[in-house]
Structures are given as C-alpha cells and as structure tokens.
Motif scaffolding. Structure first.
Motif, short mmCIF file in Angstrom:
data_model
loop_
_atom_site.label_atom_id
_atom_site.label_comp_id
_atom_site.label_asym_id
_atom_site.label_seq_id
_atom_site.Cartn_x
_atom_site.Cartn_y
_atom_site.Cartn_z
N PHE B 276 0.65 -1.22 -0.07
CA PHE B 276 -0.12 0.00 -0.14
C PHE B 276 0.89 1.40 0.10
O PHE B 276 0.70 2.06 -0.82
CB PHE B 276 -0.82 -0.04 1.21
CG PHE B 276 -2.27 0.30 1.14
CD1 PHE B 276 -3.34 -0.79 0.64
CD2 PHE B 276 -2.66 1.67 1.43
CE1 PHE B 276 -4.46 -0.30 0.33
CE2 PHE B 276 -3.84 2.03 1.06
CZ PHE B 276 -4.82 0.91 0.76
N LEU B 279 2.78 1.70 -3.25
CA LEU B 279 2.16 2.24 -4.19
C LEU B 279 1.90 3.76 -4.25
O LEU B 279 1.94 4.52 -5.06
CB LEU B 279 0.85 1.47 -4.40
CG LEU B 279 1.16 -0.13 -4.85
CD1 LEU B 279 -0.20 -0.82 -4.66
CD2 LEU B 279 1.55 0.01 -6.33
N LEU B 280 1.37 4.03 -3.02
CA LEU B 280 1.08 5.59 -2.67
C LEU B 280 2.49 6.42 -2.97
O LEU B 280 2.51 7.42 -3.63
CB LEU B 280 0.58 5.69 -1.35
CG LEU B 280 -0.83 5.41 -1.30
CD1 LEU B 280 -1.29 5.52 0.37
CD2 LEU B 280 -1.85 5.94 -2.11
N GLN B 283 2.94 6.90 -6.83
CA GLN B 283 2.02 7.51 -7.08
C GLN B 283 2.46 9.02 -7.32
O GLN B 283 2.55 9.81 -8.20
CB GLN B 283 0.75 7.50 -6.62
CG GLN B 283 -0.37 8.24 -7.43
CD GLN B 283 -1.26 8.90 -6.49
OE1 GLN B 283 -1.17 9.30 -5.51
NE2 GLN B 283 -2.76 8.69 -7.24
N ASN B 387 -5.34 -3.12 -5.83
CA ASN B 387 -4.54 -2.27 -5.26
C ASN B 387 -3.71 -1.63 -6.22
O ASN B 387 -3.47 -0.46 -6.29
CB ASN B 387 -3.76 -3.20 -4.39
CG ASN B 387 -4.32 -3.21 -3.06
OD1 ASN B 387 -5.53 -3.13 -3.02
ND2 ASN B 387 -3.78 -3.93 -2.04
N TRP B 390 -5.56 1.01 -8.55
CA TRP B 390 -6.43 1.89 -7.99
C TRP B 390 -5.34 3.01 -7.21
O TRP B 390 -5.65 4.22 -7.31
CB TRP B 390 -7.12 1.37 -6.73
CG TRP B 390 -8.31 2.44 -6.42
CD1 TRP B 390 -8.31 2.90 -5.17
CD2 TRP B 390 -9.33 2.61 -7.28
NE1 TRP B 390 -9.38 3.85 -5.26
CE2 TRP B 390 -10.17 3.71 -6.48
CE3 TRP B 390 -10.00 2.44 -8.58
CZ2 TRP B 390 -11.25 4.18 -6.52
CZ3 TRP B 390 -11.18 2.97 -8.75
CH2 TRP B 390 -11.86 3.87 -7.97
N LEU B 391 -4.32 2.31 -6.65
CA LEU B 391 -3.66 3.34 -5.99
C LEU B 391 -2.64 4.17 -6.72
O LEU B 391 -2.13 5.26 -6.48
CB LEU B 391 -2.75 2.71 -4.75
CG LEU B 391 -3.67 1.95 -3.67
CD1 LEU B 391 -2.76 1.23 -2.88
CD2 LEU B 391 -4.31 3.32 -2.95
N LEU B 392 -2.32 3.54 -8.25
CA LEU B 392 -1.36 4.31 -8.84
C LEU B 392 -2.19 5.33 -9.84
O LEU B 392 -1.84 6.47 -9.98
CB LEU B 392 -0.48 3.32 -9.73
CG LEU B 392 0.49 2.76 -9.19
CD1 LEU B 392 1.33 1.58 -10.38
CD2 LEU B 392 1.61 3.63 -8.94
N GLY B 394 -5.87 5.30 -9.94
CA GLY B 394 -7.15 5.33 -9.76
C GLY B 394 -8.20 4.84 -10.92
O GLY B 394 -9.26 5.32 -11.05
N THR B 417 -11.67 -2.95 -10.81
CA THR B 417 -11.76 -1.33 -10.39
C THR B 417 -12.78 -0.58 -11.00
O THR B 417 -13.45 0.26 -10.58
CB THR B 417 -10.37 -0.63 -10.95
OG1 THR B 417 -10.18 -0.55 -12.51
CG2 THR B 417 -9.17 -1.14 -10.20
#
Lengths: 278, 465
Positions: B276, B279-280, B283, B387, B390-392, B394, B417
């Motif tokens: 998590f 990935l954030l 981004q 994950n 979505w986290l990279l 959206g 997604t």
C-alpha cells in the motif's frame, strides 16, 4: 441552511502583480514566467467550465418525477464552444500557465514561490494567506481572450460556478428536532461572523455581510465582485464532471507534444456529458 | 421390497420416488406430516422434533417469508412509495415509510434459502422413515434417540463438526452471492435508491446494455476494451514478475558469486515496505510535478498521459508492479532452483552443452513444470489485482473518446476497479456493477477449473521430459 459561499476566485501575490494586471488573463501571464506560474485547475470540470459559461454556453437538464435525468443538452460543442476550447488550448500550451493544478499543488506553489497567482476557493484562504503574508491579495476572476489574433478578438469574463455550503438534517434521524436546532445555531448570524473571524469563511447572511469586519476583508470583496459574474450551481448534470476532466487532461497531455485533436475530443466530451442512463 | 439396495445410491429424486413407492404407509404419510414415520414407530423425540420444525417453518412462511417470496416471483419489488406527513406537535415533516425494495429482495432471498433448508430436512425425515422400514424388515431394532445422539458424537462426529462452517458458508457466502446476482436483473441505481425510491425487475436489460452496441446506448466496445486490458495486464504482471524473479535467482545462484545471502536479502527488502505504502509513494513520485520529473528535468505525465490508449500509464503500472512482485517470485524460484536434481546438469556438461542450452532445455522446462499451477493462480489473481491499479492511477486518465458513453470506465481500469467505481461514485449504479461482478466470476471460475484439471492431470513429477 446556508452558511458560506462556495465559489472560486483569484488569489495573487501583490508584489508581482498589480490590480490592473489581474483584470485579464493575458495581463497576468505577461508578468509570469516558467518559474513563476499562474495555476488554474484545467482538469477539474468545476473550474474549466468557467470558460464556457463566460460566453453564455451551458446545459439543459430535464428531470422526470423521480428526479432522475431523462435528457441532457449541452452546447459546449457548437461553433462558439469550439472557439472557447481553442482559447483554452492556447492557454494550456503556454508554459507560464500551470494547467494541472490542484489544491495541494497550489499551496505548495505559493509556499516556494513557483506560483504567483492561482484560482481556487475560500477554503484555501488561510493556507495561502500564511504563505504570502503581506503580499496576500484576492480579486475576481480575470477575463480571457477569445478569437485571439483575428478581427473578432474580444475579452470574455470567466464566469464561475456559485453555490453555497449548507448544513442539512437527515430526514430519518431519531433526534430530528435537536438536529435542526443545532443547524440553526451553527448557521446563525453571530456564528457566521465568528466563523469568519476564525477561519475567514465569508458569511452568507446579508446582515452579517454588512458587518464592517467582513466588508473590509479582501476575499469578501473578491467574492462579492465575482458573484456578479457567476452561474448558480443548480440542475447540473451528474455527467458533467468526468468528461470535462477527460477534456482537460487531454489538453494537458497534448501540451507536451503540441498536438491536440480539438474537434474529436470536444465532441467526445459533450457526447459523454449528454449521456443519460435512464 | 425386501431386496438389498446397492451400495452406490442413485440420485435424490429417484430415492424419494423409491421411498414413496416402496415404503410403508408411515413413510408415505411422512411426506405430508414430518415426523409421522418416526412417531408411528416409537421414535418419539426424533419424530416430534421433525414435526416441530415443520410447524415453525410453516408459521414463518405464513407470517413473514411467504410475502417476500411472492414479491420475488411476481415481478414487482414493492409498490408503495414513501411520503411525508406534517406532525403538528413537533412542527416538522415526518417521513411515512413505504416499501423498501432492498429489504423485500433480501428477505425474499433469505426465505428462499430457508425453504431449501426445509426441503433438505424434509428429505432427511422421509429417508429416516424409510430406513426404519428397512430395519424393521431385517428384524433389527430401531435406534433410540439417545443412541442417535451418541452416534453423533462418536462415529458421526463429522456432522456436528461440519455443520457450523456449513451454516456459516450458507449465511455469509451463498445467500449474499444469490442476492448480488439478483441485483443484476433489477434497475437498482442512484435513481432508484431505497428507502426513498423503489427498484424493480428489468430482466436482461442490463446485460443487453453491457454486451451490445444498441445504437450507441450500449457499451460493448468499452467493455471489450476493459476486458482486453484486464487480460493484457494479468499476462504481463504475472510473466514479467516470474521471469525477472527467475533470472535474478539464477544470477545469484551461479557458482562463483559470493555473499549469496546478502544479494538475496537486498532484493527482498522491497517487500519490507507494505505494498500500500509503496504504491502511494510511487504515485507521488510519478506525478507530473513529482520527483522523477524533477530529476529528469522533464514534465512527462507518467500516470496521466492518455495518448495511444494510455500507453505510458499502462507501462508504468506494469513496471511498478515488478518492484512489488519480484521479491516473491525471487524467493520462490531460489527455493526451486536449489532443488533441481544436479545429475541433469552433470549429464549436460559431460555432453558438452553450452549455458543457454542448459537453461532452455533443463532449467526452464523444470521450473515451468513445477510452477505451472502457481502461474495460473497468479494469473487469475492478477485479473482482480485491485490495489496496484487503484492506488497508482485510480483507474487512469479519463478518456472520453474510447471510454465514453456513460459507462464510467476509465482507461487503465480493470473489470474490478470499474466495478468499484460504479458502486462508490456519487451516482452509483449497483445493477451494472453486479453484471460486471458476474462476468468476473465466470472468467475466474473458468480459469480456475482449467487449473484444477491441469493439476490433477500432471500427477507424476518426473514425467516432464
């Protein structure tokens, strides 16, 4: 019950830009450079629609008795709309215009000086005021140039969405009367003024606005000016935001290579806006 | 009537018919009054419990469940809208609730499942009575209630052990699954949201919208694009991780490399940071104003460039996924590589094979043979890898040209997604999301079944040359 306005206007650095500069977008950009940019969130439909509303374009939504949208008519893609989009594209291409802005980038930009003017709402006021200090200034939105370089060149005022923040009570709540009392308390005149003093949120109550503290405030003046050139945020199609985000993003991406297929993108954007699923 | 039944039992319906035709009058009456067969033979406790169960179920259906099951089949999920009523004493408008379609559907499904449970118990009752007949035929004594209970603790202990998990499965998996699947046949979306509004059955309309073009109203093209990208992503995500993990494992494993443990640890450190968080961070790094662009002095939109079907974001997603996934495949391949029988290598070296030949003819086939089930399960898992996407991004940059049409799909969306966005949007469309859910289920089930067949077919380990 309403308690503050929800619209956007221009914040700028007084030491770089004068009041006459900020009257028009070209004026702002003339004082900007690649290291001192003007930020405008083009990939956000709430802001980018201001260009279209400036020329009187808009949308028509019909609802059925269940309050569902049955048909949406958007005229962003007629001849005027194309000209507006062309103007938007020419600004996005400009290296002094920061089109992929959002709240956090604007705050960071004011902090390190890479942004000298930005368009955002009242909620960022305290942050920006902290960064700019005495150079903090606000004004209504500038005008932009339409049909640039042709005989019909004209200045068009950017027309923002105008709404207000309100406090509502859940119809199914068990303590409905208590909740309504609290809402009345929160949005009362004295509390709106207190809210203004602590966080700078301009009140909606007419008499609260007449208070001299609010009158002297530069943001309140900017908002009052801007509200004269605003479009009420009412009956907005739910499909408006995402396609405009796509259009803005396509422009921002296109700015890298210099090519942007205006007609296709605009047509696809409006087709997506007009798409109801009922 | 006295013949011995075969060990292999025919299916349940045949057995029921057989029990009816062949059974005594007590068994036949058990078809109508549960427990009769047991009571008539003196098994009072057992018979009475069956009867009680029947009475309770009948009461439930009459007073509660029957109505909802009726709604399920009548083509109408509620007809009374809610309204408002002025309450003089409180000086406010009070809501008058109408029908709640959601609850009607839910209770209907619950009642249907309970009905199936009832049928099972009823069948047990009939077969129990028939078993009594058979025992009496043979001159055996009928089992007492106490003996039955004792057998449940002794030789039939698997029944009380398995019953709670089975019930849990029924309540928390099967029932919600049926409910969600049924949503796909309604028009439950933001415009039809209970308790304020009603929703209704619409048959296959949602499926038509998803899979056909319908003159621009359907979004089959969007669906196909999302589907293709889902498979492309799953393929690249699985195989890039696998091959890079294998290559690095082989490099570390080579004779002559010192500090093997150190290299392995360094490459595995990447999973010390939770996925998590990585990935954030990625981004933020790959943002238009992020660190990567500052270092390279460019302003490439790594995760938002929607040209060429968002080629750049898609590539970046696959590359970031390598950072996240390679440590796992590295560890796995290291382990397997250490177990390759060395006699193959020695024989190859004696025969004078070169290094690439050894790799392609010995190592790779061996590895593929061992890890084939793993690869397929990873592939199926990556189809639903929420994950990373979505986290990279959206779901990725909005692309009105290829993904428009009111589908709310965006250009790096996987099926899952897209489903998520449909349920969490400002204007959610639960019925469309349910259709997508069914599609995902069908794909995953089909691929899993193929894996199952493969795994059972390749039982022997050294049958790979």
């Amino acid at each position: 019950m309403p308690y503050t306005d929800n619209t956007f206007f221009l914040y700028y650095n007084k030491s770089v830009l004068t009041e006459t500069d900020v009257a028009s977008l070209d004026g702002i950009l003339s004082k900007c450079s690649a290291g001192k940019q003007f930020a405008y969130p083009m990939a956000d439909g709430w802001y980018s629609s201001a260009f279209y509303f400036g020329k009187g374009l808009g949308f028509e939504v019909t609802y059925n008795d269940h309050l569902a949208e049955t048909s949406i008519d958007c005229d962003f893609d007629n001849a005027t709309g194309e000209a507006v989009t062309q103007a938007m594209w020419s600004y996005v291409k400009d290296s002094r215009f920061k089109a992929d802005a959002n709240d956090s980038k604007i705050a960071a930009g004011f902090n390190d000086g890479s942004i000298v003017a930005a368009v955002t709402g009242i909620w960022n006021r305290t942050t920006i005021q902290n960064y700019l200090g005495e150079n903090f200034a606000a004004a209504k939105l500038p005008t932009y140039t339409l049909y640039k370089g042709t005989a019909d060149e004209e200045q068009t005022q950017l027309v923002s969405f105008a709404g207000y923040k309100l406090m509502g009570v859940n119809n199914y709540s068990k303590n409905k009367t208590d909740a309504m009392d609290f809402a009345e308390f929160y949005c009362s005149r004295e509390n709106q003024i207190k809210h203004f003093e602590s966080r700078g949120f301009v009140p909606t109550d007419v008499e609260a606005r007449a208070d001299e503290r609010v009158q002297a405030d530069v943001c309140a003046k900017a908002i009052t000016e801007q509200l004269k050139h605003s479009k009420t945020q009412k009956s907005v199609p739910s499909t408006l935001w995402i396609p405009l985000e796509g259009l803005g993003n396509a422009m921002i991406t296109g700015a890298q290579s210099g090519s942007f297929d205006l007609k296709t993108q605009l047509k696809a954007c409006v087709a997506a806006i007009e798409k109801t699923t009922n | 009537m006295g013949k011995k039944r075969e060990r292999i039992k025919p299916n349940v319906f045949k057995r029921l018919i057989f029990a009816f035709k062949d059974g005594s009058y007590a068994t036949r009456l058990s078809f109508l009054v549960m427990g009769f067969g047991q009571i008539a033979r003196g098994q009072l406790a057992k018979g009475f419990s069956y009867f009680l169960f029947q009475v309770l179920f009948a009461l439930y259906m009459i007073f509660f469940g029957g109505r909802y099951v009726g709604h399920l089949f009548s083509g109408n999920l509620g007809s009374r809208l809610s309204g408002e009523r002025w309450n003089e004493s409180l000086q406010i408008f009070e809501k008058v609730s109408g029908d709640n379609s959601f609850l009607i559907l839910l209770y209907g499904v619950v009642s249907l499942v309970l009905f199936c449970v009832f049928l099972t118990v009823w069948a047990m009752n009939v077969f129990g009575s028939y078993e009594n007949d058979a025992r009496l035929e043979r001159g055996q004594e009928l089992s007492t209630f106490r003996a039955d209970l004792r057998s449940l603790i002794n030789e039939k202990f698997y029944i009380p052990l398995l019953l709670p998990p089975f019930l849990g499965l029924l309540v928390f998996t099967v029932m919600p699954l049926i409910f969600m699947v049924l949503i796909a046949f309604t028009n439950y979306d933001y415009a039809h949201m209970p308790p304020g509004k009603l929703f209704d059955w619409v048959g296959f309309k949602n499926f038509q919208a998803m899979f056909s073009l319908a003159d621009g109203a359907g979004f089959a093209l969007v669906f196909l694009r999302v589907l293709v990208w889902t498979f492309v992503w799953a393929f690249f995500a699985t195989f890039t991780n696998y091959f890079l993990g294998l290559v690095i494992a082989m490099l570390i494993h080579k004779k002559g490399i010192k500090l093997k443990a150190l290299w392995r640890t360094l490459f595995v450190v990447a999973i010390a940071v939770p996925q998590f968080v990585t990935l954030l961070l990625m981004q933020k790094i790959l943002d238009g104003d992020g660190i990567l662009n500052k270092i390279l002095s460019t302003n490439i939109l790594w995760l938002a460039d929607q040209r060429y079907f968002s080629l750049l974001p898609r590539t970046m997603i696959i590359l970031v996924n390598i950072w996240i996934g390679v440590p796992y495949t590295l560890l796995m391949c290291s382990g397997i590589l250490l177990n390759v029988p060395t006699d193959y290598y020695e024989a190859a070296r004696i025969d004078g094979a070169s290094a690439p030949q050894i790799f392609f003819k010995i190592t790779l086939p061996y590895m593929m043979h061992i890890t084939a089930p793993y690869l397929i399960t990873q592939f199926v898992g990556n189809i639903n890898n929420f994950n990373v996407i979505w986290l990279l991004t959206g779901g990725g940059p909005v692309d009105n040209v290829y993904y428009g049409g009111g589908s709310q799909a965006q250009s790096t969306d996987l099926l899952v997604t897209w489903l998520y966005r449909l349920t969490t949007d400002q204007n959610p469309k639960y019925n469309v999301a349910s259709v997508i859910g069914i599609v995902i289920f069908v794909i995953s089930a089909a691929l899993s079944l193929i894996t199952f067949n493969r795994a059972s077919a390749t039982k022997s380990e050294d049958a790979f040359q």
